[in-house]
Design a protein around this motif. Structure first.
Motif, short mmCIF file in Angstrom:
data_model
loop_
_atom_site.label_atom_id
_atom_site.label_comp_id
_atom_site.label_asym_id
_atom_site.label_seq_id
_atom_site.Cartn_x
_atom_site.Cartn_y
_atom_site.Cartn_z
N LYS A 191 0.84 -1.20 0.00
CA LYS A 191 0.00 0.00 0.00
C LYS A 191 0.87 1.25 0.00
N PRO A 192 0.45 2.29 -0.73
CA PRO A 192 1.21 3.55 -0.64
C PRO A 192 1.01 4.19 0.74
N GLU A 193 1.89 5.09 1.06
CA GLU A 193 1.79 5.77 2.36
C GLU A 193 0.49 6.58 2.46
N ARG A 194 0.14 7.25 1.36
CA ARG A 194 -1.05 8.12 1.40
C ARG A 194 -1.66 8.22 0.00
N ILE A 195 -2.98 8.25 -0.07
CA ILE A 195 -3.69 8.48 -1.35
C ILE A 195 -4.58 9.70 -1.15
N ARG A 196 -4.36 10.72 -1.96
CA ARG A 196 -5.12 11.97 -1.80
C ARG A 196 -6.44 11.85 -2.57
N LEU A 197 -7.53 11.77 -1.85
CA LEU A 197 -8.85 11.58 -2.46
C LEU A 197 -9.46 12.91 -2.87
N ILE A 198 -9.38 13.89 -1.97
CA ILE A 198 -9.90 15.24 -2.25
C ILE A 198 -8.84 16.24 -1.81
N THR A 199 -8.47 17.15 -2.70
CA THR A 199 -7.48 18.17 -2.37
C THR A 199 -8.08 19.55 -2.58
N GLN A 200 -8.05 20.34 -1.53
CA GLN A 200 -8.62 21.70 -1.54
C GLN A 200 -10.00 21.71 -2.20
N GLY A 201 -10.80 20.76 -1.79
CA GLY A 201 -12.20 20.74 -2.22
C GLY A 201 -12.45 20.14 -3.58
N ALA A 202 -11.39 19.70 -4.28
CA ALA A 202 -11.58 19.11 -5.61
C ALA A 202 -11.24 17.63 -5.57
N TYR A 203 -12.01 16.86 -6.31
CA TYR A 203 -11.75 15.43 -6.42
C TYR A 203 -10.36 15.21 -7.00
N GLN A 204 -9.59 14.29 -6.41
CA GLN A 204 -8.25 14.02 -6.95
C GLN A 204 -8.09 12.57 -7.40
N ASP A 205 -7.86 11.65 -6.46
CA ASP A 205 -7.62 10.25 -6.85
C ASP A 205 -8.67 9.32 -6.27
N CYS A 206 -8.73 8.13 -6.86
CA CYS A 206 -9.63 7.09 -6.37
C CYS A 206 -8.82 5.99 -5.69
N LEU A 207 -9.52 5.17 -4.95
CA LEU A 207 -8.93 3.93 -4.47
C LEU A 207 -9.04 2.90 -5.60
N VAL A 208 -7.95 2.21 -5.87
CA VAL A 208 -7.90 1.31 -7.02
C VAL A 208 -7.53 -0.10 -6.56
N SER A 209 -8.49 -1.01 -6.68
CA SER A 209 -8.23 -2.41 -6.32
C SER A 209 -7.50 -3.09 -7.48
N PRO A 210 -6.92 -4.26 -7.26
CA PRO A 210 -6.23 -4.94 -8.36
C PRO A 210 -7.15 -5.18 -9.56
N ARG A 211 -8.39 -5.60 -9.34
CA ARG A 211 -9.28 -5.87 -10.48
C ARG A 211 -9.56 -4.58 -11.27
#
Lengths: 476, 440
Positions: free
Chosen positions: B288-308
Motif C-alpha cells: 500500500k502507498p503511504e497516502r492516497i489523496r482523495l480530495i485536495t482543496q475541495g476538488a476530487y483528486q484520486d480514487c482507491l484502485v483495487s487490483p481488479r
C-alpha cells in the motif's frame, strides 16, 4: 463430520451446572457475471464450535475454529472461566432459566439441488442472463449473480437436547445501472427474494425472464421526473413492504432491545413492556405473525439456537400488540411470553433476539382494487435507502421505483421516491391490505445487530399495502 | 507453533505441491478476542472467540478460483482439508473462462510487523469498568485481544502483520432516555484515563436533567463533532471513493468527479494507511502507498484502485478494496474550545446515526441525531435536543455551508466486529456547518 466433533466434546469432563455445544458447518459458493465477465468464483467452507457454560450463577461462552480434542477442551475451559468471572456481576440470573431440552431435526426441502446443475451450465445460464441486461449503451454497469449456502447445525446440551438442522439457501441477484449526464439510476431484482430451497425457485421468481424488465425500468427512471412532494396516499409493493415491516415492526418488537441490551449500538424501542396486550400498533387491518413454518422463507427453522421449539404466533392481531420477539433468556428477564428467536449468525457469535420470519398477513383486496381507491398518490417498489431513529420511530425510506396514481389509475414513472413518517402513527394509517395474490416471500441477508456484531438472515412475507396521507418527496 | 511460523509452513507445504504453471496466493486472518457486553453496568454476555481463516486463489494463466476455510492452527489437522479445497479449486478451473482482470503481486517484497503490546487482563478490565461506572446505566462492549494478517504466494513472497488492541465502546443513559457515548481504544490499559473519560460522561449527563428542547424542522447552524463526522464518512466510504464506482457512474460524488461541483477549499481528504492500524500489504500482496489523496482543496483528486479495477481501467493499484480503511481529514483553524461561541444559536451534534443516501445523484444524505446532542446559545450548551432527522447534501455540508474545521482531530478506531474485529480507523476534526437541514 459434526457428529465426530460432538463425540470428541462429550469426552471432556464437564463438572458444571449446564453446558451447550453448537457446531456449525457452512458451505457457500458464489457465481457472478459482471459486464459479461465471470467474476472470481468464491468457495467457502466454515466450521466451528460455540460452547456455553453456566456455573455457580455465572454464564460464559467460548467459540473456536480449533475442533481438535485439545481445542475443544481449551474452549470449554475458557467458557467455564468466563462463567466464574461474571458470576457476581451478571445482569442475568441464569440459574432461574429453564433451558429447553427438546430434541429433533429440520431440513429445508429442496426440489432441485445446487449440485444438480454442473458448474459449466450454471455459468452459461448466468452469462446469458447478464448479457440480456445490456439493452442499450445507457446501461453502464450490469450484473447477474447466483449464490448458495448449505448450513448444518448440531446443538447439544447437558440437559439432553440433541438437535440437527440442515438449511439450504438460494440467493439470486440482477442489477442494471443506467446513466446519462450527471444522473445515474439503478434497478435491481432478486436480492431480497433470497429463499431456502434449491434452483427450483429461479423459475418461480422468473429470474431468467427478469433482465429485460429490470434494464427497461432503469432506463425509464433515467428519463422520469422526480417524485412530487406532499401528503398523499402511498401504495407499497412487497419489495418495499418487507423493509417497512423489518424496521418499524420487527426491530421495535425485539425484546432484547426493549430490555436495553442494544442501546449502545442497534438502539432501543419506542415499545415498552406494559404495551403488550393493549397497545393499538396499527389499524385493525394489521395482522402480523412470527411464522417459522413456511419452508421456502429465508428464516424458517424448527428450533432456535438455544433449542426452543419454534411455533406460529400472532405478534399483532387486528392492530393490537400481542407479544414480543424474545427467546428464553429475554422472556425470563421480562416475564413475558415470546417466541423461539434466539439466533446467532454463525458459530462465532452468541444467540440474540432476532425477528426470523415476520410476516404481514394478507387481506382481501386485489392490487387493482387498492389502486382504484387512490385519488392522488404514488406506488413505490424496491427499497434503496433506509434510516430510522434508535427507538425505531422516526423513519425515512427511499425506493428505486415509483409510479404516480391519479383518479384510481396507475400513471407515469417517477424517480427518487422517498417517504417519511413515525412508526407509531404510520401503521394506523394502513387503509388497505392486498390479498394472497399480491403476497411475495421476501427477506434480507444482512440484518445487522448485536455487540459483537452479527449480520443474519430474516424473512418477511407481505402483500401490497395502502397507507393514507403520507409525507412523500423526491430528489433535488 | 507460533501463528506466523504455522502460516509460513502451511504456505510452503501447499506451494511445493502445485502443478506445473500454477500460482497460489494465500491470505490469512486470525484473532484471539475477548468480548464483554454490558447492560445496566452489569455483564450481559461475556466470552472469547478464537478463529483462524485462510483464503486461497489458485490460478493457471488467467483461469482461477478462490476458496476460504477455517483452520485449527495445526498442520496435521489442517493440511488434509486445505489440500482437498485446493483440489476442488483445481477441478473448478476446467469450467472457468479466462479472467481478464486477474491481478496479483509479483514484486516479491517481504514484510514483517509484529507489534507486541502489553494487553490488560480481562479481570482487571472488568473490575475497573464496573467500579468507575458505579451508579451509571452503562451499556456497551469491551473487545480486545490479538489480530493477525498474513500473505504468501508461490512466487516466494511473505508478509506478516500482528497487533493487539482493545476497544471499549460504551454509552451511559439518563433515566429520561438521553445518553452520552464514549470510546476508549488503545494497547495499554490506563484506569486513570478511563476515569477521566467517565468523568466527562458524567458531566455531559448532567445536562440531561434539563428539559429537552424540541426543535421544529428547519435549517440550523450545527457543530458536527469528529464522532458525528465518522458516520458521514463511513457512508461515503462505501461507494464514494472507489475507481469502479466512478467509472460506472455509481459514486454519489459523481458531480465532483465530473468537475461540476467543488467543496470548500478546506477539505483535504486522504486514505492514509501509514496513519492507521492496518497492514501495509493487501489481500493479493500489493504494497500500500503511504497516502492516497482523495480530495485536495475541495476538488476530487484520486480514487482507491483495487487490483481488479487496476486491470480493468489501466490505473495502478493503490488499495486492497475500494473502501477506505484509514481515512484522514486534514484539520482546519477553528479551536475546539471556541466551537460553542461560534455556534451562536445552534446545535452541538456529538453523534449521527443510521445514515443513508436519500438522493445519491446529489450526494444527499439522511440520518438521525443520537446521543448527547445539545442546543447551544450564548456560548454554552443549554439543553439536550429531542432526536431529529437531517436530510442534507454533502456538497452543501462541505461546500458553501462549511464554516470551519477544528485544529484538533480525533483518532477513532472502528468498533465494528462483523465476522471479525475491524482494523479500520478515522482521523477527523470537527466541522462547523451553517444551514444544516433538519426535517422531522
Amino acid at each position: 463430520m459434526l457428529e465426530l466433533i460432538a463425540k470428541r466434546f462429550k469426552n471432556i469432563p464437564s463438572p458444571v451446572d449446564f453446558w451447550s455445544l453448537r457446531l456449525v458447518e457452512d458451505r457457500r459458493q458464489r457465481l457472478g457475471v459482471r459486464q459479461d465477465v465471470l467474476q472470481p468464483i468464491t468457495n467457502h467452507h466454515g466450521l466451528g464450535a460455540y460452547i456455553t457454560v453456566m456455573d455457580q450463577g455465572g454464564l460464559g461462552y467460548a467459540a473456536t475454529s480449533d475442533l481438535s480434542t485439545t481445542g475443544l477442551a481449551e474452549a470449554f475451559r475458557r467458557a467455564m472461566t468466563w462463567a466464574k468471572r461474571t458470576a457476581n456481576t451478571s445482569l442475568l440470573s441464569p440459574e432461574h432459566i429453564t433451558w429447553p431440552h427438546q430434541s429433533g431435526q429440520y431440513r429445508t426441502p429442496v426440489e432441485q439441488s445446487w449440485e444438480s446443475l454442473n458448474l459449466n451450465a450454471k455459468i452459461e445460464l448466468l452469462q446469458d442472463t447478464c448479457r440480456r441486461l445490456k439493452i442499450t449503451d445507457a446501461i453502464v454497469d450490469w450484473l447477474a449473480t447466483l449464490s448458495y449456502r448449505a448450513s448444518e447445525v448440531l446443538f447439544l446440551t447437558s440437559a439432553g437436547a440433541e438437535i440437527t438442522q440442515s438449511f439450504y439457501y438460494l440467493m439470486p441477484e440482477l442489477k442494471a445501472v443506467a446513466h446519462g449526464g450527471s444522473e445515474t439510476q439503478i434497478r435491481s431484482y432478486g436480492y431480497d427474494h433470497a429463499r431456502q430451497g434449491g434452483l427450483e425457485h429461479l423459475d418461480r421468481l422468473r429470474f431468467f425472464d427478469a433482465p429485460k424488465r429490470v434494464a427497461e425500468e432503469a432506463l425509464q427512471l433515467l428519463l422520469a421526473p422526480n417524485c412530487p412532494s406532499g401528503q398523499m396516499d402511498l401504495l407499497l409493493l412487497p419489495e418495499q413492504m418487507m423493509l417497512q415491516i423489518h424496521e418499524s415492526i420487527g426491530h421495535p418488537l425485539e425484546l432484547d432491545r426493549i430490555l436495553g441490551d442494544e442501546r449502545n449500538y442497534a438502539g432501543s424501542s419506542f415499545v415498552t413492556l406494559d404495551m403488550f396486550g393493549t397497545y393499538p400498533y396499527g389499524s385493525t387491518l394489521l395482522n402480523v405473525t412470527f411464522d417459522p413454518r413456511c419452508a421456502a422463507q429465508l428464516a424458517s427453522y424448527r428450533f432456535d439456537d438455544e433449542g426452543s421449539l419454534a411455533e406460529h404466533t400472532y405478534v399483532i392481531r387486528k392492530g393490537i400488540l400481542k407479544r414480543p420477539l424474545g427467546g428464553v433468556i429475554s422472556q425470563n428477564r421480562a416475564n413475558l411470553s415470546g417466541v423461539a428467536n434466539a439466533r446467532a449468525c454463525n458459530w462465532n457469535r452468541p444467540p440474540i433476539d432476532r425477528m426470523a420470519n415476520l410476516n404481514l398477513e394478507p387481506g382481501d383486496s386485489t392490487l387493482e382494487q387498492l389502486i382504484s381507491q387512490v385519488e392522488h398518490g404514488v406506488l413505490m417498489d424496491t427499497n434503496r435507502s433506509w434510516s430510522i431513529d434508535d427507538s425505531r420511530n422516526k423513519f425515512q425510506f427511499g425506493c428505486e421505483y415509483g409510479r404516480l396514481i391519479r383518479n384510481g389509475e396507475l400513471q407515469e414513472v417517477v424517480k427518487n421516491p422517498n417517504y417519511r413518517g413515525i412508526s407509531a402513527t404510520f401503521w394506523r394509517a394502513l387503509s388497505g391490505v392486498g390479498d394472497i395474490g399480491t403476497v411475495e416471500l421476501m427477506g434480507t441477508l444482512n440484518c445487522g445487530k448485536g455487540e459483537p456484531n452479527q449480520a443474519i438472515y430474516v424473512g418477511h412475507a407481505s402483500p401490497a399495502c395502502l397507507f393514507t396521507a403520507v409525507d412523500v418527496f423526491g430528489g433535488v | 507453533m507460533p501463528l506466523r511460523e504455522f502460516f509460513n509452513t502451511l504456505a510452503d507445504t501447499l506451494t511445493t505441491n502445485l502443478h506445473s504453471g500454477e500460482v497460489l496466493t494465500l491470505y490469512f486472518e486470525a484473532e484471539d478476542s475477548d468480548f464483554i457486553r454490558f447492560n445496566r453496568n452489569q455483564v450481559r454476555q461475556a466470552g472469547s472467540v478464537q478463529q483462524l481463516e485462510l483464503s486461497l486463489d489458485l490460478s493457471a494463466g488467467y483461469r482461477h478460483a478462490t476458496g476460504r476455510c477455517h483452520l485449527v492452527g495445526d498442520l496435521n489437522n489442517d493440511l488434509p482439508p486445505v489440500q482437498s479445497l485446493l483440489a476442488a479449486l483445481r477441478d473448478q478451473r476446467r469450467f472457468i473462462p479466462e479472467d481478464p482482470y486477474l491481478f496479483y503481486a509479483t514484486a516479491g517484497y517481504n514484510t514483517e510487523t509484529m507489534e507486541e503490546e502489553d494487553l490488560p487482563r480481562v479481570e482487571v478490565v472488568l473490575k475497573d469498568i464496573l467500579t468507575v461506572a458505579a451508579g451509571l446505566d452503562l451499556v456497551g462492549l469491551w473487545a480486545g485481544g490479538r489480530l493477525y494478517r498474513g500473505f504468501a504466494n508461490s512466487l516466494g513472497q511473505y508478509n506478516w502483520y500482528s497487533t493487539g488492541n482493545f476497544n471499549f465502546d460504551w454509552s451511559c443513559y439518563h433515566g429520561g432516555g438521553g445518553a452520552v457515548k464514549s470510546q476508549y481504544a488503545g494497547t495499554s490499559w490506563d484506569p486513570i484515563h478511563l476515569e477521566h473519560k467517565m468523568q466527562r460522561v458524567r458531566e455531559q449527563l448532567g445536562l440531561f436533567h434539563r428539559p429537552a428542547k424540541v426543535l421544529p424542522p428547519g435549517r440550523y447552524r450545527v457543530y458536527l463533532a469528529p464522532t458525528a463526522l465518522m458516520e458521514i464518512f463511513s457512508l461515503l466510504g462505501w461507494s464514494g471513493f472507489g475507481l469502479k464506482s466512478h467509472r460506472t457512474q455509481q459514486t454519489p460524488l459523481l458531480k465532483m468527479a465530473q468537475g461540476k461541483r467543488l467543496l470548500h477549499p478546506l477539505v483535504n481528504l486522504s486514505e492514509y494507511p501509514g496513519g492507521g492500524v492496518v497492514p501495509c500489504f493487501t489481500e493479493t500482496g500489493f504494497q500500500k502507498p503511504e497516502r492516497i489523496r482523495l480530495i485536495t482543496q475541495g476538488a476530487y483528486q484520486d480514487c482507491l484502485v483495487s487490483p481488479r479495477s487496476s486491470k480493468e481501467y489501466g490505473i495502478p493499484v493503490n488499495a486492497g478494496s475500494e473502501i477506505p480503511q484509514s481515512l484522514d481529514l486534514a484539520p482546519g483553524r477553528l479551536k475546539t474550545n471556541e466551537v460553542c461561541e461560534n455556534l451562536e444559536k445552534g446545535i452541538y451534534i456529538t453523534n449521527l446515526w443510521y445514515s443513508n443516501f436519500s438522493d445519491p445523484n446529489d450526494a444527499r444524505i439522511t440520518g438521525m441525531t443520537r446521543y448527547a446532542c445539545f442546543w447551544v446559545e450564548g456560548g454554552k450548551p443549554q439543553a439536550p435536543i429531542d432526536v431529529m432527522r437531517f436530510d442534507e447534501s454533502w456538497y452543501q455540508m462541505f461546500g458553501d455551508n462549511l464554516l470551519g474545521l477544528t485544529t484538533e482531530r480525533e483518532f477513532l478506531l472502528d468498533p465494528n466486529t462483523y465476522e471479525r474485529r475491524s482494523l479500520s480507523s478515522f482521523r477527523l476534526p470537527g466541522a462547523l456547518v451553517d444551514k444544516f437541514t433538519l426535517t422531522l
